[in-house]
Design an enzyme around this catalytic site. Structure first.
Site, PDB file in Angstrom:
ATOM      1  N   PRO A 116      -5.746  33.555  40.663  1.00  0.00           N
ATOM      2  CA  PRO A 116      -6.942  33.816  40.607  1.00  0.00           C
ATOM      3  C   PRO A 116      -7.376  35.230  40.523  1.00  0.00           C
ATOM      4  O   PRO A 116      -8.767  35.453  40.418  1.00  0.00           O
ATOM      5  CB  PRO A 116      -7.865  33.009  41.610  1.00  0.00           C
ATOM      6  CG  PRO A 116      -7.096  32.975  42.690  1.00  0.00           C
ATOM      7  CD  PRO A 116      -5.473  32.962  42.315  1.00  0.00           C
ATOM      8  N   GLY A 117      -6.339  36.237  40.795  1.00  0.00           N
ATOM      9  CA  GLY A 117      -6.799  37.767  40.663  1.00  0.00           C
ATOM     10  C   GLY A 117      -6.729  38.123  42.094  1.00  0.00           C
ATOM     11  O   GLY A 117      -6.945  39.635  41.989  1.00  0.00           O
ATOM     12  N   GLY A 118      -6.327  37.614  43.243  1.00  0.00           N
ATOM     13  CA  GLY A 118      -6.097  38.650  44.508  1.00  0.00           C
ATOM     14  C   GLY A 118      -5.586  39.841  44.153  1.00  0.00           C
ATOM     15  O   GLY A 118      -5.625  40.877  44.654  1.00  0.00           O
ATOM     16  N   LYS A 119      -4.190  39.627  43.570  1.00  0.00           N
ATOM     17  CA  LYS A 119      -3.155  40.905  43.499  1.00  0.00           C
ATOM     18  C   LYS A 119      -3.746  41.606  42.260  1.00  0.00           C
ATOM     19  O   LYS A 119      -3.453  42.985  42.433  1.00  0.00           O
ATOM     20  CB  LYS A 119      -1.852  40.447  43.491  1.00  0.00           C
ATOM     21  CG  LYS A 119      -1.458  39.730  44.722  1.00  0.00           C
ATOM     22  CD  LYS A 119      -0.129  39.361  45.119  1.00  0.00           C
ATOM     23  CE  LYS A 119       0.218  38.373  46.234  1.00  0.00           C
ATOM     24  NZ  LYS A 119      -0.458  37.029  45.960  1.00  0.00           N
TER      25      LYS A 119
ATOM     26  N   CYS B 112       1.516  36.910  36.420  1.00  0.00           N
ATOM     27  CA  CYS B 112       1.284  35.402  37.137  1.00  0.00           C
ATOM     28  C   CYS B 112      -0.135  35.708  37.804  1.00  0.00           C
ATOM     29  O   CYS B 112       0.036  35.595  39.182  1.00  0.00           O
ATOM     30  CB  CYS B 112       2.205  34.652  38.097  1.00  0.00           C
ATOM     31  SG  CYS B 112       3.874  35.176  37.615  1.00  0.00           S
ATOM     32  N   ALA B 113      -1.235  35.881  37.212  1.00  0.00           N
ATOM     33  CA  ALA B 113      -2.245  36.449  37.873  1.00  0.00           C
ATOM     34  C   ALA B 113      -3.526  35.836  38.582  1.00  0.00           C
ATOM     35  O   ALA B 113      -4.254  36.364  39.367  1.00  0.00           O
ATOM     36  CB  ALA B 113      -2.837  37.719  37.051  1.00  0.00           C
TER      37      ALA B 113
ATOM     38  N   CYS C 207       4.819  32.685  48.197  1.00  0.00           N
ATOM     39  CA  CYS C 207       4.329  32.185  49.371  1.00  0.00           C
ATOM     40  C   CYS C 207       5.440  30.923  49.697  1.00  0.00           C
ATOM     41  O   CYS C 207       4.849  30.007  50.080  1.00  0.00           O
ATOM     42  CB  CYS C 207       2.863  31.776  49.293  1.00  0.00           C
ATOM     43  SG  CYS C 207       2.452  30.864  47.957  1.00  0.00           S
TER      44      CYS C 207
ATOM     45  N   GLU D  73      -2.391  35.105  32.759  1.00  0.00           N
ATOM     46  CA  GLU D  73      -2.230  33.739  33.383  1.00  0.00           C
ATOM     47  C   GLU D  73      -2.165  32.731  32.311  1.00  0.00           C
ATOM     48  O   GLU D  73      -2.891  32.923  31.539  1.00  0.00           O
ATOM     49  CB  GLU D  73      -3.641  33.580  34.231  1.00  0.00           C
ATOM     50  CG  GLU D  73      -3.554  32.090  34.775  1.00  0.00           C
ATOM     51  CD  GLU D  73      -2.559  31.574  35.656  1.00  0.00           C
ATOM     52  OE1 GLU D  73      -2.065  32.333  36.646  1.00  0.00           O
ATOM     53  OE2 GLU D  73      -1.899  30.400  35.332  1.00  0.00           O
TER      54      GLU D  73
ATOM     55  N   ASP E  32       4.237  37.401  41.007  1.00  0.00           N
ATOM     56  CA  ASP E  32       3.771  36.800  42.143  1.00  0.00           C
ATOM     57  C   ASP E  32       3.906  35.135  41.686  1.00  0.00           C
ATOM     58  O   ASP E  32       2.828  34.626  41.292  1.00  0.00           O
ATOM     59  CB  ASP E  32       2.085  36.986  42.404  1.00  0.00           C
ATOM     60  CG  ASP E  32       2.057  36.208  43.920  1.00  0.00           C
ATOM     61  OD1 ASP E  32       2.822  36.058  44.582  1.00  0.00           O
ATOM     62  OD2 ASP E  32       0.589  35.875  43.832  1.00  0.00           O
TER      63      ASP E  32
HETATM   64  N1  SAM Z   1      -1.102  36.359  41.829  1.00  0.00           N
HETATM   65  C1  SAM Z   1      -2.221  35.556  41.927  1.00  0.00           C
HETATM   66  C2  SAM Z   1      -3.174  36.100  43.240  1.00  0.00           C
HETATM   67  O1  SAM Z   1      -2.938  36.898  44.017  1.00  0.00           O
HETATM   68  O2  SAM Z   1      -4.384  35.547  43.107  1.00  0.00           O
HETATM   69  C3  SAM Z   1      -1.706  34.152  42.495  1.00  0.00           C
HETATM   70  C4  SAM Z   1      -0.687  33.560  41.357  1.00  0.00           C
HETATM   71  S1  SAM Z   1       0.013  32.010  41.798  1.00  0.00           S
HETATM   72  C5  SAM Z   1       0.999  32.193  43.210  1.00  0.00           C
HETATM   73  C6  SAM Z   1       1.092  31.864  40.553  1.00  0.00           C
HETATM   74  C7  SAM Z   1       0.375  31.857  39.265  1.00  0.00           C
HETATM   75  O3  SAM Z   1       1.615  31.472  38.182  1.00  0.00           O
HETATM   76  C8  SAM Z   1      -0.390  30.439  39.044  1.00  0.00           C
HETATM   77  O4  SAM Z   1      -1.568  30.762  38.731  1.00  0.00           O
HETATM   78  C9  SAM Z   1       0.459  29.714  37.976  1.00  0.00           C
HETATM   79  O5  SAM Z   1      -0.676  29.161  36.928  1.00  0.00           O
HETATM   80  C10 SAM Z   1       0.882  30.747  36.928  1.00  0.00           C
HETATM   81  N2  SAM Z   1       2.362  30.215  36.411  1.00  0.00           N
HETATM   82  C11 SAM Z   1       2.673  29.144  36.352  1.00  0.00           C
HETATM   83  N3  SAM Z   1       3.902  28.807  35.563  1.00  0.00           N
HETATM   84  C12 SAM Z   1       3.854  30.266  35.113  1.00  0.00           C
HETATM   85  C13 SAM Z   1       4.826  30.838  34.151  1.00  0.00           C
HETATM   86  N4  SAM Z   1       5.905  30.172  33.419  1.00  0.00           N
HETATM   87  N5  SAM Z   1       4.690  31.992  33.949  1.00  0.00           N
HETATM   88  C14 SAM Z   1       4.019  32.922  34.479  1.00  0.00           C
HETATM   89  N6  SAM Z   1       3.027  32.404  35.450  1.00  0.00           N
HETATM   90  C15 SAM Z   1       2.818  30.986  35.777  1.00  0.00           C
END
Ligand code: SAM
Length: 467
Positions: free
Chosen positions: A116-119, A113-114, A234, A137, A181
């Protein structure tokens, strides 16, 4: 600072639940802290910079993270555009704690779940160099930011995909480390993004918790025996955190919970969760946003590199490789061509990319695009200039520019350089920004249109002086 008067009220139901879980005193302290300004932190790209930011104070749980006293306009800093650092809130950097001891046989990592790419950028900084990272993503609208951020950071050994977890799993992809994440109810963002207060509800906690289990089911099936799963949200509530650890432990063969090698998390204000191995970041105890994390190891012995991957390592050289690439790039086996474009990706990365493409997973990018043949020229691609691994193998001169020229370059304005003929790499403070084609009496600016500084007006502001 967000206030109730501005319509940013912390939901009553949240406060009630928070108070009953952690106590009223904690709830009061929490409320005071979320109405304070958010701390500012950045994480440096160890492949591009080896100095800390001026005045930066180290994030105690991440050797690459630094707090800043102020929030400059990062979007006008050429070093930000060059991927020299990433603006990331500090609690999230705790992921690094699980990466320090990875062995070199960690071959495939997945950030499920990447965007915008922080992790993902953090993973890429700390994973073994030869480990392939799949940054995934599912949201089409968000995946381009992920791709952009990874390109800036130097997208070596990275495959960016746009798929739901079950689509990835159906490809047969198996990984040594997976980060989930997870999409969550966003409680930890109440300070940084006050709008998240209005979007929160008990219903969203419940529905996120179900979705998280579904994602974890898929992630677990893509994890090799002996592999590591890192899970974070979070949020503070147990349904989205401890309950997920319990779910995995009850339904799957978990070898052990992984504890970070951190002697005194409490001294850093990090709280232990209700279950061993769960770490929680409260804004009133830590300098960072709300966050919860744990990591588990799957039972079983680690598998060896597959036969197919070993065979790929012996692949013969591609005879169509232009001589400029033959003369400059050491790892010829990593170069392949796709139509006009030449790409740099390890044989192992190619196996994974092929696997995904065959299963019709949408692959946005794989490895580094080196460039393409146009007429008599080989035109280098932006991702080669950004690349951590092989930027220094590019056979073009580096031209160091001052602040004004760097900004003009990033706006795709005309810049003046000493007359010379050929492609050149523009650098600022020693870090590559991109290419130009110098034709002697004129310089063609090759900075990608889609990356041009968007906030053109802010460019008149004083530049951040971070490095
Ligand atoms: N890891 C990211 C970072 O550090 O920048 C932040 C991720 S954010 C908390 C969660 C992400 O999960 C979102 O971009 C969202 O679109 C995505 N998401 C939503 N539904 C999902 C699914 N079923 N499977 C995987 N990712 C999903």
């Amino acid at each position: 600072m967000a206030t109730e008067e501005q319509g940013y009220k912390i939901p009553e139901a949240f406060l009630e639940a928070f108070g009953s879980t952690f106590g009223q005193q904690e709830a009061d302290a929490f409320c005071r802290s979320v109405n304070q300004p958010s701390p500012v932190s950045i994480r440096v790209n160890p492949y591009k910079l080896n100095t800390p930011p001026i005045g930066g104070k180290i994030v105690p749980w991440c050797s690459l993270g630094y707090y800043l006293d102020t929030r400059p306009t990062f979007g006008i800093d050429p070093l930000w555009h060059a991927g020299a650092y990433y603006v990331q809130e500090a609690s999230s950097m705790f992921v690094s704690q699980y990466l320090s001891e990875l062995s070199d046989d960690t071959k495939i990592a997945l950030d499920l779940c990447a965007a915008p790419g922080g992790k993902s950028t953090l993973l890429r900084s700390l994973l073994p160099k030869t480990c392939v990272l799949i940054a995934n993503e599912p949201d089409r609208g968000r995946v381009s930011a992920l791709h952009e951020n990874l390109t800036r950071f130097g997208s070596d050994e990275v495959i960016v995909t746009n798929a739901y977890p079950n689509e990835l799993r159906k490809s047969g992809l198996m990984c040594d480390i997976i980060l989930v994440d997870a999409p969550c109810s966003g409680e930890g963002m109440f300070r940084k993004d006050p709008n998240s207060r209005n979007e929160w509800s008990m219903g969203s906690v419940a529905s996120c918790s179900i979705k998280q289990k579904e994602i974890l089911d898929e992630a677990w099936r893509m994890l090799h025996q002996g592999g590591i799963l890192i899970y974070s949200t979070c949020t503070y509530n147990k349904e989205e955190n401890e309950a997920q650890l319990e779910y995995l432990s009850e339904h799957y063969d978990v070898a052990k919970i992984i504890f970070p090698d951190l002697k005194t998390p409490e001294a850093m204000g990090i709280s232990k969760g209700e279950r061993d191995g769960v770490y929680r970041f409260f804004p009133h105890h830590t300098v960072g946003e709300g966050f919860t994390i744990f990591a588990l190891q799957k039972a079983g012995k680690k598998q060896k590199v597959s036969q197919e991957q070993r065979n790929r390592k012996r692949e013969t050289q591609n005879s169509q490789i232009p001589s400029i690439l033959k003369d400059s790039i050491r790892e010829q086996v990593n170069i392949t061509n796709e139509g006009d474009e030449f790409v740099y990706l390890s044989p192992q990365g190619k196996v994974i990319a092929d696997l995904l493409i065959k299963a019709r997973v949408r692959v946005l990018s794989k490895g580094i695009i080196l460039g393409s043949v146009k007429g008599k020229d080989f035109v280098p691609h932006h991702s080669w200039a950004m690349s951590n691994m092989i930027a220094d193998q590019a056979p073009y001169p580096h031209i160091e520019v001052d602040e004004d020229t760097a900004l003009a370059y990033l706006k795709r304005d005309t810049i003046n350089l000493a007359p010379h003929k050929g492609f050149e790499c523009i650098t600022y403070k020693g870090v590559p920004l991109g290419w130009v084609k110098n034709i002697g009496n004129r310089v063609n600016n090759l900075y990608p249109k889609e990356l041009v500084i968007r906030n053109r007006n802010a460019v008149s502001e004083e530049l951040p002086k971070l490095f």
